[in-house]
Design a protein around this motif. Sequence first.
Motif, mmCIF file in Angstrom:
data_model
loop_
_atom_site.group_PDB
_atom_site.id
_atom_site.type_symbol
_atom_site.label_atom_id
_atom_site.label_comp_id
_atom_site.label_asym_id
_atom_site.label_seq_id
_atom_site.Cartn_x
_atom_site.Cartn_y
_atom_site.Cartn_z
ATOM 1 N N SER A 363 0.833 -1.202 0.000
ATOM 2 C CA SER A 363 0.000 0.000 0.000
ATOM 3 C C SER A 363 0.865 1.248 0.000
ATOM 4 O O SER A 363 0.592 2.221 -0.727
ATOM 5 C CB SER A 363 -0.924 0.006 1.218
ATOM 6 O OG SER A 363 -1.841 -1.069 1.163
ATOM 7 N N GLN A 366 2.604 1.609 -3.438
ATOM 8 C CA GLN A 366 1.651 2.086 -4.453
ATOM 9 C C GLN A 366 1.319 3.555 -4.264
ATOM 10 O O GLN A 366 1.191 4.299 -5.237
ATOM 11 C CB GLN A 366 0.370 1.240 -4.389
ATOM 12 C CG GLN A 366 0.521 -0.158 -4.938
ATOM 13 C CD GLN A 366 -0.772 -0.948 -4.829
ATOM 14 O OE1 GLN A 366 -1.290 -1.165 -3.731
ATOM 15 N NE2 GLN A 366 -1.292 -1.386 -5.960
ATOM 16 N N ARG A 370 1.829 6.488 -7.053
ATOM 17 C CA ARG A 370 0.728 7.355 -7.471
ATOM 18 C C ARG A 370 1.074 8.826 -7.284
ATOM 19 O O ARG A 370 0.583 9.695 -8.019
ATOM 20 C CB ARG A 370 -0.527 7.023 -6.666
ATOM 21 C CG ARG A 370 -1.109 5.640 -6.944
ATOM 22 C CD ARG A 370 -2.453 5.480 -6.273
ATOM 23 N NE ARG A 370 -2.906 4.077 -6.269
ATOM 24 C CZ ARG A 370 -2.898 3.289 -5.212
ATOM 25 N NH1 ARG A 370 -2.503 3.774 -4.031
ATOM 26 N NH2 ARG A 370 -3.290 2.046 -5.295
#
Length: 460
Positions: A363, A366, A370
């Motif tokens: 998480s 990522q 992003r």
Amino acid sequence: MEPDLFTAAAEDRQEKDPSSSPLAVRMRPRTLDEVVGQQHLLKPGSPLRRLVGEGNGGPAGPSSVILWGPPGIGKTTLAYVVSKATNKRFVELSAITAGVKEVRAVIEGARRATGGYGKETVLFLDEIHRFSKAQQDSLLPAVENRWVTLIAATTENPYFSIISPLLSRSLLLTLESLTDDDLRGLLRRALADERGLGGAVTLPEEAEAHLLRIAGGDARRALTALEAAAGAALSKQEKEISLLTLEETVDRAAVKYDRDGDQHYDVASALIKSIRGSDVDAALHYLARMIEAGEDPRFIGRRLMISASEDIGLADPTALPTAVAAAQAVAMIGFPEAALILSHATIALALAPKSNAATLAISAAQEDVRNGLAGPVPAHLRDGHYKGAAKLGHAQGYVYPHDVPGGIAAQQYAPDAVRDKHYYRPTRYGAEARYADVVERVRERLGRTAGDGGSGRSEG
């Protein structure tokens, strides 16, 4: 006498007094067009259609067919329809009770019937996987010489349970589980059809939903329960099968669980949260509710696989293989035995040490990607297997870890933007404690400074 379940006398008796036969027998399809489900096998020009003589060329096809699928989805029905459509004798044997002697008697009877009055025979052999190799060998002459049209049924993988010579001489057809829509259509036909209940009773929506759940994709079970409930309602002089009557008849309470609504997601969520909280008894309670409500075992298996990585991870490296094995097993077996496998996996996951470090690690990684924290791959890590790569500096200076003592090369792997990020922060729970020690030593060897780890956090 040969075990012929559908002699002319039996059929005449059924026609004169349909109520003398069980509802599941009375509603047995007479043609392929009446068969419920299995549409992938019933398309125009399919092997089954050709076997009964539909299409160009008349009757044609193999002399042996193997039907593979779970119980109650129509294997016996398809064999019977083939015999009726081709005007052949229908003889049924079960591998549970029959042996080589009975098989040879049927084959000899088939040869006499063919030679004496030109009547060919369909031999339906149920649960062929229970036959030994020698017993299956006894079928080969009849198949090769076309003395019978053999239709064999199995609930187990035929590649493991049926001998190669017989398998190679047979057409293997895989039957699919019946859907709720398939069973719903069957129940409504049975309620209205004169062969069935002839409109004597109605089945309200909530009772129908409960009946579909307890049927578990089994058409025979659905019709048997419907017949019993209809009889109970009529004995009370009621024209409607109420939910209460159905519950009393099948001795099974209706579980409040809508597979397409809130209960579906609420109970599934409670199962996973109980596993995460290590409350094995609560987890088993919610598992039981899902099973009793007729939940798809494959859905439960998928949830357990996710839980194994999301909530346990490397704290118990055996958790994911256990969940995967369970999911694969239930897809092959189905209910009711699948309940044992799901229980096994649920207990193992609930009692395993917990860690969400793997979840937090990906998480955090990522989230950084992003947010634009990517950057170019370091030149020495880039592909150097093409002409001109060296001129660009690609793969130059790369240190092969296997050539270094200890197998760890002190070089930069991550892009500059995230070179000091520590995404994986292992806990000290269970087997992950060992990974915590390893990752600390590796990072020190690589010269990685303590990073903020993105949005991850340590649980240890």
